[in-house]
Design a protein around this motif. Sequence first.
Motif, short mmCIF file in Angstrom:
data_model
loop_
_atom_site.label_atom_id
_atom_site.label_comp_id
_atom_site.label_asym_id
_atom_site.label_seq_id
_atom_site.Cartn_x
_atom_site.Cartn_y
_atom_site.Cartn_z
N LYS A 271 -22.02 52.40 14.99
CA LYS A 271 -22.60 51.05 14.30
C LYS A 271 -21.55 50.06 15.05
O LYS A 271 -22.00 48.60 14.99
N THR A 272 -20.14 50.37 15.19
CA THR A 272 -19.71 49.11 15.93
C THR A 272 -18.94 49.95 16.90
O THR A 272 -19.18 51.28 17.38
N TRP A 273 -19.86 48.99 18.64
CA TRP A 273 -19.74 49.73 19.37
C TRP A 273 -18.96 48.41 20.67
O TRP A 273 -19.47 48.54 21.94
N SER A 274 -18.40 47.64 20.25
CA SER A 274 -17.67 46.47 20.94
C SER A 274 -15.90 46.54 20.43
O SER A 274 -15.91 46.19 19.54
N CYS A 275 -15.26 45.99 21.42
CA CYS A 275 -13.93 45.97 21.18
C CYS A 275 -13.43 44.98 22.33
O CYS A 275 -13.63 44.67 23.11
N LEU A 276 -12.55 44.15 22.05
CA LEU A 276 -11.05 43.46 23.00
C LEU A 276 -10.02 44.03 22.43
O LEU A 276 -10.00 43.19 21.02
N TYR A 277 -9.68 43.78 23.35
CA TYR A 277 -7.46 44.59 23.44
C TYR A 277 -6.92 43.15 24.26
O TYR A 277 -6.83 42.52 25.19
N ASN B 131 -24.60 37.89 27.63
CA ASN B 131 -25.10 37.42 25.82
C ASN B 131 -25.75 39.17 25.30
O ASN B 131 -25.80 39.61 24.67
N ASP B 132 -27.06 39.47 26.52
CA ASP B 132 -28.12 40.40 26.41
C ASP B 132 -27.76 41.84 26.12
O ASP B 132 -27.86 42.04 25.15
N VAL B 133 -26.89 41.98 26.37
CA VAL B 133 -26.02 43.36 26.16
C VAL B 133 -25.46 43.71 25.52
O VAL B 133 -25.11 44.42 24.33
N LEU B 134 -25.01 42.58 24.62
CA LEU B 134 -23.84 42.56 23.69
C LEU B 134 -24.43 41.98 22.20
O LEU B 134 -24.43 42.24 21.23
N GLY C 203 -15.88 47.57 26.12
CA GLY C 203 -14.41 47.77 25.60
C GLY C 203 -13.68 46.45 26.89
O GLY C 203 -14.19 46.78 27.93
N GLU C 204 -13.12 45.11 26.34
CA GLU C 204 -12.57 44.47 27.34
C GLU C 204 -11.26 43.87 26.46
O GLU C 204 -10.31 44.64 25.82
N SER C 205 -10.98 43.80 28.01
CA SER C 205 -8.98 43.25 27.38
C SER C 205 -9.00 42.37 28.37
O SER C 205 -9.32 41.78 29.47
N MET C 206 -7.75 41.66 27.72
CA MET C 206 -7.40 40.18 28.22
C MET C 206 -5.93 39.76 27.65
O MET C 206 -5.50 39.94 27.22
N ASN C 207 -5.64 39.36 29.42
CA ASN C 207 -3.83 38.37 28.86
C ASN C 207 -4.12 37.25 28.50
O ASN C 207 -5.13 36.46 29.26
N ILE C 208 -3.53 36.70 27.83
CA ILE C 208 -3.67 35.16 26.93
C ILE C 208 -2.13 34.25 28.03
O ILE C 208 -1.25 34.71 27.75
N ARG D 162 -19.39 37.61 19.55
CA ARG D 162 -20.34 39.15 19.63
C ARG D 162 -19.58 40.67 19.82
O ARG D 162 -19.90 41.68 19.84
N ILE D 163 -18.23 39.96 20.16
CA ILE D 163 -17.40 41.23 19.97
C ILE D 163 -16.72 41.47 18.58
O ILE D 163 -16.59 40.58 18.00
N GLN D 164 -17.05 43.27 18.61
CA GLN D 164 -17.31 43.09 17.27
C GLN D 164 -15.84 43.32 16.62
O GLN D 164 -15.43 43.50 15.10
N ASN D 165 -14.71 44.12 16.73
CA ASN D 165 -13.43 44.49 17.44
C ASN D 165 -12.71 43.09 18.34
O ASN D 165 -12.92 43.71 18.97
N LYS D 166 -11.20 42.61 17.03
CA LYS D 166 -10.68 42.43 18.41
C LYS D 166 -8.74 42.92 17.60
O LYS D 166 -9.03 42.52 16.37
N ILE D 167 -8.37 43.34 18.54
CA ILE D 167 -7.08 43.94 18.95
C ILE D 167 -5.78 43.13 19.47
O ILE D 167 -6.36 42.85 20.56
N LYS D 168 -5.88 42.65 18.56
CA LYS D 168 -4.20 42.10 18.97
C LYS D 168 -2.96 43.13 19.69
O LYS D 168 -2.32 43.64 17.99
#
Length: 547
Positions: free
Chosen positions: A286-292, A374-377, A400-405, A420-426
């Motif tokens: 049910k959760t399938w997208s995330c950001l680190y 957007n369509d994908v997510l 899954g995506e990652s980024m430096n801030i 649209r990103i379901q989980n965001k983890i710092k």
Amino acid sequence: MILDELKQYRPYSISPGYHSDQILYGQKESLELIEGTTYPYEYETAKAIQSIVHSVDNEDDVYLFIHEQSLLFQMIHANQKEAYLEYSLHDQRFIIATTQQQNDSLYRLLFIAINYIYNHYQIESFEDIYTNWRQLKMSNHHQGNNWDANEYKYVLHIAQSLIQLLKDILQQHDCFLSLHYDSVEELMQHLHITFNTQSLTPTYLFQNDPQQLLLDLQSKQQIYQSLSSSSYTILDICPLYSKQERQKLPLFLQESIKSNEQLYMQNREYLDQNDFDLIKSFQRGKTWSCLYYGPSGTGKTTKLLCIAGALGLPSLKMVGSRSIDESTLFGKYVLRNGETVFEYGPLSLMMKYGGMFIFDEINMVDSDIISSLNDVLDGTKQKILDNGEIIHAHPFFRFGESMNIGYTGTNEMNLSHKSRIQNKIKISQLPIDKMAQIIIKETGIEAIIARKMATLLDAFHNVIINEGNETTQRIDLRTLLNWANKTVDLDGDVIRASLVTIISELAEEDDEILNLEDARQILATNGPASSVMSLIVHEFMQQKDEI
């Protein structure tokens, strides 16, 4: 930080060096007991103990000024401004500037500042001092008397902790400034700094708390226990594909699964609660997208690959850049063997076959490309390709995506994409012990050297912040791994290995450094490369007789 600007006022001396033993321990005396107590006089701890037991409520005042991510404390002793202490919440660094090193008010300033910081921000490294202080009945000692053996164990423990902390500050580059005139006042006036009008001393030294500002430690412990996660179990690989389904995948994706599973098994002890929670969520589907997101070199991409490995999924990765367009992600027509054919992009391949698509450094990509996701997510998880095909995401597709801030070249992510990103983890910078473990495992270097390398990372950051250029210069865990591997290649020559791994990161824009052959020439220059070289030499000279 504010006190960093004191360098232009020519302080009398900068740490490490100036009378450090006197600052830490004071002068030797022939006392049997510390005056006003039943405590034995020991030279190595007496000055720090005296800072606590000789406190007098009408002699010391500490005032606070909050500036962005730093806290500046001012100590006034007997109506004289004697010392300033600044603490950075961002990199947890202290700077002390003082005109009087001989008396014990410097310890008192540090003690009050630590109690304030822990009370407001719960910095874990200060918890021990704070909790021991709360065991004392400071309200009985406004005149610095009536100290007996019942409280000695708490006072001694606090004193030893303060001594070690001050020793660490003295050993750090440019973190202790001993002034022969009060140049801090000139800086304060120049910056128009006005401290708060209420002294912190009554509350954070004598525990006089009419406004109930101090933490109720018992209540805090109960709350923390109720909020703390139960100990988690390191998960075995739980593949989503059956063996038959896996064998039907293209060979390059089957090989990717093997690599991801191997990476997970090698690194799963370094994952944390959030990572294992994400594995469980991705397994359910049910959760399938995330950001680190977080600093460079903290393992964001490795975590995503490990999560793919934990689920037995293949992965394809793309590193964000300005050159990426929609066809790079989803596919385009190409000429092959004289025929025009449509070639799927990495994102559409993962949607078609299932697996983890990893968009590394996604905030380096132009905003219109982000919008094409957007369509994908969305809940439909589909995309119309340039060949007219409508591709619906496989049930095992994960994103899954990652980024430096905050780094140069990055873009602010729009709210539409974030939602649209379901989980965001710092992810924050790894603890020293964990960094050392990774360095040892990845390079095979000796444990004592790995720990020293990891310990130096914060000091390297401070040099870049104060003397270098944060937008073009960076030293992170990857750099330390390069340094460690080079050290192993050079049979343990840590200093020589640092020249082409650590110092090279800082020397590109320094015209004074003509080559990286001789550490002595680098030490003779001015700038961040010289400062970092000095830190490395000071730390490792015990293992190398000469540079």
